[in-house]
Design an enzyme around this catalytic site. Structure first.
Site, PDB file in Angstrom:
ATOM      1  N   ASN A   1      -0.495  13.710  36.295  1.00  0.00           N
ATOM      2  CA  ASN A   1       0.378  14.001  37.453  1.00  0.00           C
ATOM      3  C   ASN A   1      -0.214  15.168  38.234  1.00  0.00           C
ATOM      4  OD1 ASN A   1       2.113  12.121  36.335  1.00  0.00           O
ATOM      5  ND2 ASN A   1       3.374  13.670  35.328  1.00  0.00           N
ATOM      6  N   ASP A   2      -0.456  16.258  37.510  1.00  0.00           N
ATOM      7  CA  ASP A   2      -1.027  17.418  38.190  1.00  0.00           C
ATOM      8  C   ASP A   2      -2.487  17.186  38.562  1.00  0.00           C
ATOM      9  OD1 ASP A   2       0.912  19.480  38.589  1.00  0.00           O
ATOM     10  OD2 ASP A   2       1.130  19.543  36.416  1.00  0.00           O
TER      11      ASP A   2
ATOM     12  N   HIS B   1      10.596  15.613  39.761  1.00  0.00           N
ATOM     13  CA  HIS B   1      11.294  15.717  38.488  1.00  0.00           C
ATOM     14  C   HIS B   1      12.492  14.791  38.390  1.00  0.00           C
ATOM     15  CE1 HIS B   1       8.300  18.536  37.216  1.00  0.00           C
ATOM     16  NE2 HIS B   1       8.780  18.407  35.994  1.00  0.00           N
TER      17      HIS B   1
ATOM     18  N   ARG C   1       8.222  18.198  26.902  1.00  0.00           N
ATOM     19  CA  ARG C   1       8.245  19.227  27.952  1.00  0.00           C
ATOM     20  C   ARG C   1       9.333  20.228  27.601  1.00  0.00           C
ATOM     21  NH1 ARG C   1       7.467  14.421  31.487  1.00  0.00           N
ATOM     22  NH2 ARG C   1       5.727  14.819  32.893  1.00  0.00           N
TER      23      ARG C   1
ATOM     24  N   ARG D   1       4.543  20.947  24.267  1.00  0.00           N
ATOM     25  CA  ARG D   1       3.854  21.742  25.278  1.00  0.00           C
ATOM     26  C   ARG D   1       4.570  23.069  25.482  1.00  0.00           C
ATOM     27  NH1 ARG D   1       3.457  19.408  31.192  1.00  0.00           N
ATOM     28  NH2 ARG D   1       5.638  20.038  31.281  1.00  0.00           N
TER      29      ARG D   1
ATOM     30  N   LYS E   1      -3.866 -26.843  45.127  1.00  0.00           N
ATOM     31  CA  LYS E   1      -3.234 -28.147  45.300  1.00  0.00           C
ATOM     32  C   LYS E   1      -4.280 -29.265  45.214  1.00  0.00           C
ATOM     33  CE  LYS E   1       0.207 -29.103  48.458  1.00  0.00           C
ATOM     34  NZ  LYS E   1       1.405 -29.470  48.211  1.00  0.00           N
TER      35      LYS E   1
HETATM   36  C1  PEP Z   1       1.123  16.102  34.204  1.00  0.00           C
HETATM   37  O1  PEP Z   1       0.886  16.982  35.026  1.00  0.00           O
HETATM   38  O2  PEP Z   1       0.572  14.988  34.222  1.00  0.00           O
HETATM   39  C2  PEP Z   1       2.108  16.330  33.143  1.00  0.00           C
HETATM   40  C3  PEP Z   1       2.321  15.417  32.212  1.00  0.00           C
HETATM   41  O3  PEP Z   1       2.854  17.468  33.206  1.00  0.00           O
HETATM   42  P1  PEP Z   1       4.109  17.659  34.182  1.00  0.00           P
HETATM   43  O4  PEP Z   1       4.423  16.332  34.775  1.00  0.00           O
HETATM   44  O5  PEP Z   1       5.200  18.175  33.348  1.00  0.00           O
HETATM   45  O6  PEP Z   1       3.602  18.653  35.167  1.00  0.00           O
HETATM   46 MG    MG Z   2       1.519  18.994  34.576  1.00  0.00          MG
END
Ligand code: PEP
Ligand code: MG
Length: 898
Positions: A794-795, A480, A588, A644, A25
């Protein structure tokens, strides 16, 4: 050190780029002065005063009082009035102003300097006693609340603060005297009310309202500095990540009044429409009013001009019509400000007896649609370059264009039911159902439903598909349910711990609130908030938005990262191509088994207890797989498609209730007791770390054989048809190079069989997911064999932190609340931890194989800050769900420009 910066009469000590010192301001008030725009003169106490104040045990630097005094006398000189003077008094406003705007989070005191000495003088000067007493009661209300209560650290019980008490007195007075609105009170009324206010202050707070201008000023200044550490400001800083050490500045400015009569007015405006982006001056104003009257909504404000009148506001007077000369002056100022700042401005103005004063300018907040339109328009108007235009739009803002969104107004007035993790963005409304079958059945009847589950399993997929949105009590951002929902662009909220679901009673409860089957709820999947009842939704269609298309084409010119998508069906693939995907980064395959026949074959395979049965069951899947791959590969012709090999956490396919086991036993022709026994024997305590990924293909090579055959036969047949098909076979959850070699051998062996069968040389790659710490640590060994890496973050996040991705919802909110974690690591890559493993794996991998293609396909592939990290680590591509592809395209351009 200089603590006080003066502005007034076309001159200023500061300027726009001094926000850190003067706050937003203060810096802009200085800048407007330099531009020759009429601003009431005043001065800014710097943010350093604030820092010093807190450093020295809440006391001001010694030189401050002198600097304030000097600045004040310069303001008095400009205005020809004197602060505290009994004939010609100057009144001041005292306002906060941090580096970054914190709307409504800190305090303000107006009309400072009204005392028993100055009131008569001001009455004489204005010849308007009613106005003066009205100003005085406003000072008393604000001052007692901000200075005498809050800044003094008094914490009254909820609803019993001094402001509420005072306002209550005013309401009672009006009721008793049959007065409807504040404007009905005359001079005598205000004198009475002021007396009542003062008595209440004395009895509630134990001290008199100060009757000394100087004391009021310093009380106000200190209170505003103290409000930097008020509860509201602290929690806002936490949310917005504003560092505590920034501090706030304080602006002391000559009061101008929009409430001295019909020749006076006040208003707020945007140089362009902040909701649509239209290049139309847009705002609201009121005659005979103070700024707070416009904002507080007690009086309906009028439209600024004829151009922006709507059906609802058509009958109201515009400023353009009522005060044309002033409107033209304001219009000219808005043009100058917008041009000067090269961005849309949010401005505040006051008209005092026919003279226009500007009180504020700042960059205006806007929604996604407006941000895109303004960025493209401003480029076309030669105000900004392409790079700036791209940076003006936050990738997250594209969400608004890609999903239906909740109407903000209706959301603001809605009743909140609960909150969870925002797994799938956008808004949705529907009637609550509790089973997937119901969701499908109701949907077939034409009902819009929201599927509410404890958590979802593949069993629920048909219901998830039929539902408008999915709401679960458990699970995390990469459970999921969340993956599937996001893949479809569905609104989804997971991990709502407060939800109690009773399937028997067909109802859910949150505390005392009961929602029965068939009741409407509305979800904001972008924020993770659930509301009762039906709220208004705004539909999405980005392709109809030309500015969006233009901006995205600029982003594509600039970015180097490729954007792929996670997709397993031709529909998803086509949707993703429409959104600009350049390939599939993750198909997937286990998600291709969700339909009834396929899931049955899959279960048969899982439940087989000998190789022969298993081979039969698996080979039963070959024709389905081949057909499915063919469709998807065809849809992605000319683009790489990473498929995959099977990676199902087994429990997802065999978590069945009694009735479902009955049905399954009958269908696959095995006794129920044996099915139950096998399910029991396959039970894993920790399925996420269990028999999944390449471990499955190693134990049951026939699965890898079948899938490779399906992929490559589909490829061979399409290639024979003249199509350019580029499959990439990806081995999941590899932790040791020996696992990789085992699976690669099977793939290569089948490939050569397919090549001879079709008499063709196939163009395909074999590579692996990097989703375990050990894979990162030994990436050099793996890269000697693999042709590509794709980070499964993710894993990798799950195994690096040791957090179960399905159960994180049970403790994450606590972690975020207490700042144990800055954000959900499954949403935004943990650069310091997981990121280090990624950096290491890239270095080791490319060290052994400089041509190694590297991408990411975890959920982070669609997260803008994670995309920046991917760019910095020289990844070739990111892959994300179709609805995030545009966000990733823009984020990749941002990463390049960073
Ligand atoms: C992951 O693990 O990042 C991945 C893409 O595989 P998913 O989520 O199917 O385990
Ligand atoms: Mg995975």
């Amino acid at each position: 050190m200089k603590y006080v910066y003066l502005f007034g009469e076309g001159k200023a000590d500061g300027k726009a780029d001094m926000k850190n010192l003067l706050g937003g301001k203060g810096a802009n008030l200085a800048e407007m002065n330099i531009l020759g725009i009429p601003v009431p003169p005043g001065f800014t106490l710097t943010t350093e005063v604030c820092t010093e104040y807190y450093k020295s045990n809440q006391s001001f630097p010694g030189e401050l009082a002198q600097e304030v005094k000097q600045s004040l006398s310069k303001v008095e000189l400009i205005m020809g009035t004197k602060f505290g003077d009994k004939d010609n008094p100057l009144l001041l406003s005292v306002r906060s102003g941090a580096r970054q705007s914190m709307p409504g989070m800190m305090e303000t005191v107006l009309n400072v300097g009204l005392t028993s000495d100055t009131i008569p003088g001001l009455i004489k000067k204005t010849n308007n006693p009613r106005f003066v007493y009205d100003a005085y009661r406003r000072l008393i209300t604000m001052y007692s609340d901000v200075v005498m209560e809050k800044a003094a650290g008094i914490e009254p019980p909820e609803g019993e603060g001094i402001r509420q008490k005072i306002e209550h007195h005013l309401s009672s007075y009006k009721l008793k005297n049959n007065l409807k609105s504040d404007t009905d009170l005359d001079e005598a009324d205000w004198i009475n009310v002021i007396e009542i206010f003062k008595n209440e202050i004395k009895s509630s707070l134990g001290s008199e309202f100060p009757d000394d201008a100087e004391a009021q000023l310093w009380g106000g200044v200190e209170a505003v500095f103290k409000s930097w550490n008020g509860a509201r400001a602290i929690s806002y800083r936490k949310i917005e990540n504003i560092p505590e050490e920034w501090g706030t500045a304080v602006n002391v400015q000559t009061m101008v009044f929009g409430n001295t009569g019909e020749e006076s007015a006040t208003g707020v405006a945007f140089t362009r429409n902040p909701a649509t982006g239209d290049n139309k001056f847009f705002g609201e104003w009121l005659t005979n009013a103070q700024g707070e009257d416009v904002v507080a909504g007690l009086r309906t404000p009028n439209p600024l001009n004829e151009d922006t009148k709507t059906e609802d506001t058509n009958h109201l007077p515009s400023l353009e019509d009522t005060m044309p000369k002033i409107y033209n002056e304001l219009f000219d100022i808005k043009n100058r400000l917008e041009k000067h700042y090269s961005d849309m401005q949010d401005i505040e103005f006051t008209i005092q007896e026919g003279k226009l004063w500007m009180l504020q300018t700042r960059v205006g907040k806007r929604n996604g649609v407006a941000a895109i339109k303004m960025a493209v328009d401003m480029f076309n108007e030669n105000m900004i370059n392409k790079e700036t235009a791209i940076m003006r739009v936050n990738p997250h803002q594209l969400d608004e264009l890609l999903h239906p969104a909740l109407d903000r107004d209706s959301e603001n007035s809605a009743t909140k039911l609960t909150k969870g993790l925002p797994a799938g963005p956008g808004g949705a409304k529907g009637r609550v159902v509790f089973t997937a079958d119901d969701a499908e059945e109701w949907n077939n009847r034409g009902e819009k439903v929201i599927l509410v589950r404890e958590e979802t399993s593949p069993e629920d997929v048909h219901g998830m598909h039929a539902a408008e949105a999915i709401l679960t009590a458990r699970g995390g951002m990469t459970s999921h349910a969340a993956l599937v929902a996001r893949g479809w662009g569905k609104c989804c909220i997971v991990g709502c711990n407060e939800l109690n679901i009773s399937l028997e009673k067909r109802q859910l409860t949150v505390g005392n609130e009961v929602v029965k089957e068939g009741d409407w709820i509305t979800m904001n999947g972008t924020l993770g908030v659930v509301y009762l009842d039906q709220l208004k939704l705004i539909p999405a269609d980005p392709d109809r938005n030309n500015e969006y298309k233009e901006l995205m084409s600029w982003a594509d010119e600039i970015r180097k990262l490729k954007i792929r998508t996670n997709a397993e069906s031709p529909e998803d693939a086509k949707q993703a191509i429409k959104f600009g995907a350049e390939g599939i980064g993750l198909c997937r395959t286990e998600h291709m088994f969700f339909d009834e026949t396929r899931i049955l074959a899959m279960r048969k395979m899982i439940l087989s207890d000998n190789d022969e049965d298993r081979r039969e069951a698996v080979m039963g899947l070959l024709p389905f797989q081949k057909e499915d791959f063919k469709e998807t590969l065809k849809a992605m012709e000319g683009k790489p498609v990473t498929i995959r090999l099977l990676d199902p956490p087994l429990h997802e396919f065999i978590t069945l209730n009694n009735k479902q086991i009955d049905k399954l036993a009958e269908k696959i022709g095995i006794k129920k007791s044996i099915v139950s026994q096998r399910i029991a024997s396959l039970h894993e305590l920790n399925p996420m770390l269990g028999h999944r990924g390449c471990r499955l293909g190693i134990a049951y090579p026939v699965i890898t054989e079948m899938q490779t055959r399906a992929i490559l036969e589909a490829t061979a047949e399409l290639v024979k048809d003249g199509l350019n098909i580029l499959p990439e076979i990806m081995i999941p959850l590899v932790g040791t190079v020996t696992e990789y070699i085992n699976q690669e051998n099977i793939v290569r062996n089948i490939a050569s069989k397919v090549e001879s069968k079709y008499d063709i040389t196939l163009n395909y790659l074999v590579g692996t997911m990097i989703e375990l710490p050990r894979a990162c640590l030994t990436a050099d060994e793996i890269a000697e064999h693999a042709e590509f890496f794709s980070f499964g973050t993710n894993d990798l996040t799950q195994t690096t932190f040791g957090f179960s991705r399905d159960d994180i919802g049970s403790f994450l909110p606590e972690y975020l609340e207490r700042k144990i974690l800055p954000e959900d690591p499954f949403q935004s890559l943990d650069v310091n931890g997981v990121g280090k493993l990624v950096t290491m794996a890239v270095k080791y991998g490319r060290g052994k194989n400089e041509n190694l293609k590297i991408g990411i396909c975890g959920e982070h592939g669609g997260d803008p800050s994670s995309i920046l990290f991917c760019k910095e680590n020289n990844l070739d591509y990111v892959s994300c769900s179709p609805f995030r592809v545009p966000i990733a395209r823009l984020a990749a351009a941002h990463a390049e420009l960073n």
